[in-house]
Scaffold this motif. Sequence first.
Motif, PDB file in Angstrom:
ATOM      1  N   HIS A 291      50.389 -33.046   7.276  1.00 51.41           N
ATOM      2  CA  HIS A 291      51.701 -32.450   7.074  1.00 51.41           C
ATOM      3  C   HIS A 291      51.692 -31.860   5.675  1.00 51.41           C
ATOM      4  O   HIS A 291      51.440 -32.569   4.701  1.00 51.41           O
ATOM      5  N   SER A 292      51.936 -30.564   5.587  1.00 54.59           N
ATOM      6  CA  SER A 292      51.962 -29.888   4.290  1.00 54.59           C
ATOM      7  C   SER A 292      53.390 -29.508   3.962  1.00 54.59           C
ATOM      8  O   SER A 292      54.119 -28.994   4.811  1.00 54.59           O
ATOM      9  N   PHE A 293      53.767 -29.742   2.735  1.00 48.16           N
ATOM     10  CA  PHE A 293      55.088 -29.368   2.236  1.00 48.16           C
ATOM     11  C   PHE A 293      54.862 -28.508   1.013  1.00 48.16           C
ATOM     12  O   PHE A 293      54.261 -28.960   0.040  1.00 48.16           O
ATOM     13  N   VAL A 294      55.273 -27.255   1.096  1.00 46.84           N
ATOM     14  CA  VAL A 294      55.059 -26.326  -0.003  1.00 46.84           C
ATOM     15  C   VAL A 294      56.406 -25.757  -0.431  1.00 46.84           C
ATOM     16  O   VAL A 294      57.160 -25.251   0.397  1.00 46.84           O
TER      17      VAL A 294
ATOM     18  N   HIS B 126      53.558 -39.024  14.178  1.00 49.72           N
ATOM     19  CA  HIS B 126      53.151 -39.458  12.836  1.00 49.72           C
ATOM     20  C   HIS B 126      53.431 -38.359  11.807  1.00 49.72           C
ATOM     21  O   HIS B 126      54.017 -38.622  10.757  1.00 49.72           O
ATOM     22  N   GLU B 127      53.015 -37.150  12.133  1.00 49.30           N
ATOM     23  CA  GLU B 127      53.212 -36.046  11.187  1.00 49.30           C
ATOM     24  C   GLU B 127      54.687 -35.674  11.052  1.00 49.30           C
ATOM     25  O   GLU B 127      55.142 -35.334   9.962  1.00 49.30           O
ATOM     26  N   LEU B 128      55.444 -35.733  12.145  1.00 50.46           N
ATOM     27  CA  LEU B 128      56.883 -35.456  12.069  1.00 50.46           C
ATOM     28  C   LEU B 128      57.599 -36.493  11.208  1.00 50.46           C
ATOM     29  O   LEU B 128      58.563 -36.162  10.501  1.00 50.46           O
ATOM     30  N   ALA B 129      57.151 -37.738  11.264  1.00 53.77           N
ATOM     31  CA  ALA B 129      57.776 -38.788  10.459  1.00 53.77           C
ATOM     32  C   ALA B 129      57.677 -38.466   8.972  1.00 53.77           C
ATOM     33  O   ALA B 129      58.545 -38.861   8.187  1.00 53.77           O
ATOM     34  N   HIS B 130      56.656 -37.704   8.586  1.00 48.20           N
ATOM     35  CA  HIS B 130      56.517 -37.311   7.181  1.00 48.20           C
ATOM     36  C   HIS B 130      57.596 -36.323   6.747  1.00 48.20           C
ATOM     37  O   HIS B 130      57.775 -36.104   5.545  1.00 48.20           O
ATOM     38  N   LEU B 131      58.323 -35.733   7.676  1.00 42.75           N
ATOM     39  CA  LEU B 131      59.456 -34.880   7.293  1.00 42.75           C
ATOM     40  C   LEU B 131      60.535 -35.713   6.604  1.00 42.75           C
ATOM     41  O   LEU B 131      61.231 -35.221   5.715  1.00 42.75           O
TER      42      LEU B 131
ATOM     43  N   GLU C 275      59.956 -39.357   5.736  1.00 45.40           N
ATOM     44  CA  GLU C 275      59.330 -40.378   4.882  1.00 45.40           C
ATOM     45  C   GLU C 275      57.962 -39.885   4.430  1.00 45.40           C
ATOM     46  O   GLU C 275      57.080 -39.691   5.257  1.00 45.40           O
ATOM     47  N   LYS C 276      57.792 -39.679   3.142  1.00 45.12           N
ATOM     48  CA  LYS C 276      56.521 -39.144   2.629  1.00 45.12           C
ATOM     49  C   LYS C 276      55.424 -40.206   2.596  1.00 45.12           C
ATOM     50  O   LYS C 276      54.259 -39.910   2.798  1.00 45.12           O
ATOM     51  N   GLU C 277      55.791 -41.446   2.334  1.00 48.50           N
ATOM     52  CA  GLU C 277      54.813 -42.528   2.192  1.00 48.50           C
ATOM     53  C   GLU C 277      54.658 -43.301   3.501  1.00 48.50           C
ATOM     54  O   GLU C 277      55.570 -43.336   4.315  1.00 48.50           O
ATOM     55  N   HIS C 278      53.507 -43.951   3.661  1.00 47.37           N
ATOM     56  CA  HIS C 278      53.273 -44.827   4.812  1.00 47.37           C
ATOM     57  C   HIS C 278      53.848 -46.205   4.486  1.00 47.37           C
ATOM     58  O   HIS C 278      53.124 -47.131   4.164  1.00 47.37           O
ATOM     59  N   ASN C 279      55.152 -46.321   4.582  1.00 47.68           N
ATOM     60  CA  ASN C 279      55.811 -47.581   4.286  1.00 47.68           C
ATOM     61  C   ASN C 279      56.502 -48.107   5.540  1.00 47.68           C
ATOM     62  O   ASN C 279      56.357 -47.543   6.625  1.00 47.68           O
TER      63      ASN C 279
ATOM     64  N   LEU D 159      60.304 -45.346  11.833  1.00 48.59           N
ATOM     65  CA  LEU D 159      60.633 -44.027  12.368  1.00 48.59           C
ATOM     66  C   LEU D 159      59.631 -43.619  13.451  1.00 48.59           C
ATOM     67  O   LEU D 159      60.015 -43.079  14.491  1.00 48.59           O
ATOM     68  N   CYS D 160      58.360 -43.900  13.221  1.00 51.77           N
ATOM     69  CA  CYS D 160      57.338 -43.619  14.241  1.00 51.77           C
ATOM     70  C   CYS D 160      57.632 -44.386  15.529  1.00 51.77           C
ATOM     71  O   CYS D 160      57.546 -43.824  16.624  1.00 51.77           O
ATOM     72  N   GLU D 161      57.988 -45.654  15.401  1.00 55.03           N
ATOM     73  CA  GLU D 161      58.299 -46.466  16.577  1.00 55.03           C
ATOM     74  C   GLU D 161      59.580 -46.013  17.265  1.00 55.03           C
ATOM     75  O   GLU D 161      59.712 -46.141  18.472  1.00 55.03           O
ATOM     76  N   TYR D 162      60.524 -45.494  16.503  1.00 54.65           N
ATOM     77  CA  TYR D 162      61.747 -44.953  17.086  1.00 54.65           C
ATOM     78  C   TYR D 162      61.413 -43.752  17.978  1.00 54.65           C
ATOM     79  O   TYR D 162      61.916 -43.624  19.090  1.00 54.65           O
ATOM     80  N   MET D 163      60.524 -42.872  17.486  1.00 50.32           N
ATOM     81  CA  MET D 163      60.161 -41.675  18.251  1.00 50.32           C
ATOM     82  C   MET D 163      59.175 -41.991  19.369  1.00 50.32           C
ATOM     83  O   MET D 163      59.182 -41.327  20.398  1.00 50.32           O
ATOM     84  N   GLU D 164      58.318 -42.983  19.156  1.00 52.75           N
ATOM     85  CA  GLU D 164      57.321 -43.376  20.167  1.00 52.75           C
ATOM     86  C   GLU D 164      57.217 -44.897  20.160  1.00 52.75           C
ATOM     87  O   GLU D 164      56.490 -45.472  19.340  1.00 52.75           O
ATOM     88  N   PRO D 165      57.958 -45.577  21.064  1.00 53.09           N
ATOM     89  CA  PRO D 165      57.976 -47.045  21.053  1.00 53.09           C
ATOM     90  C   PRO D 165      56.590 -47.696  21.163  1.00 53.09           C
ATOM     91  O   PRO D 165      56.385 -48.780  20.632  1.00 53.09           O
ATOM     92  N   ALA D 166      55.643 -47.052  21.804  1.00 58.88           N
ATOM     93  CA  ALA D 166      54.295 -47.614  21.941  1.00 58.88           C
ATOM     94  C   ALA D 166      53.364 -47.116  20.833  1.00 58.88           C
ATOM     95  O   ALA D 166      52.145 -47.128  20.987  1.00 58.88           O
ATOM     96  N   TYR D 167      53.919 -46.718  19.704  1.00 59.12           N
ATOM     97  CA  TYR D 167      53.148 -46.093  18.626  1.00 59.12           C
ATOM     98  C   TYR D 167      51.917 -46.912  18.232  1.00 59.12           C
ATOM     99  O   TYR D 167      50.805 -46.379  18.176  1.00 59.12           O
ATOM    100  N   HIS D 168      52.085 -48.194  17.969  1.00 64.58           N
ATOM    101  CA  HIS D 168      50.959 -48.994  17.462  1.00 64.58           C
ATOM    102  C   HIS D 168      49.878 -49.198  18.525  1.00 64.58           C
ATOM    103  O   HIS D 168      48.691 -49.164  18.208  1.00 64.58           O
ATOM    104  N   GLN D 169      50.271 -49.382  19.785  1.00 67.11           N
ATOM    105  CA  GLN D 169      49.272 -49.504  20.854  1.00 67.11           C
ATOM    106  C   GLN D 169      48.523 -48.187  21.015  1.00 67.11           C
ATOM    107  O   GLN D 169      47.296 -48.174  21.194  1.00 67.11           O
TER     108      GLN D 169
END
Length: 170
Positions: A84-87, A121-126, A128-132, A138-148
């Motif tokens: 994800h690039s932010f310019v 994952h990349e949309l979540a960076h819109l 949240e910039k950090e992997h916190n 937010l990733c799990e909200y958009m995709e409940p099975a994210y970790h699997q």
Amino acid sequence: MRGLKYLAGYSEQVTSKVERLLANNELGGVLLAKYPTPHQVRTDRALYDFTVNLKNEFLRKSQPLSKVSYDPKISVINHALGLHSFVSRVQGAKLTAKHEIRIATVFRTAPVEFLRMIVVHELAHLKEKEHNKAFYQLCEYMEPAYHQLEFDMRLYLTHLDAFGPLYQEA
């Protein structure tokens, strides 16, 4: 035995099971049983539409995307699946921002679930910039099975390294 670089940090119990599947050439069968076909999002335009649809479903109020594309320069070896690039640019008296998402071309012929996980994952960076913690929530909200899906995608990459493509080119 083969190096399991995509599974570093996982328990001995998990890695030994994956090593057995690799040794018996069964990992591909396990993946094909769970993900029988690759997605049909092959072009950059289709990828853009796929990504914008997800963005509009979950992050309607976030900044617009300027570009979404497959990028052959992204190296999975360097632990990048997408970027994800932010310019920010000054144009006269205005400050403009461009958000771009690039996905590694190795996912052009992957299961749709893996593509969706990477796009999420990349949309979540819109937001949240950090992997916190908030980022992964937010990733799990958009995709409940994210970790699997992330784990299964690591298995997919392990299979690619060991045996090549999982799906036959159409």
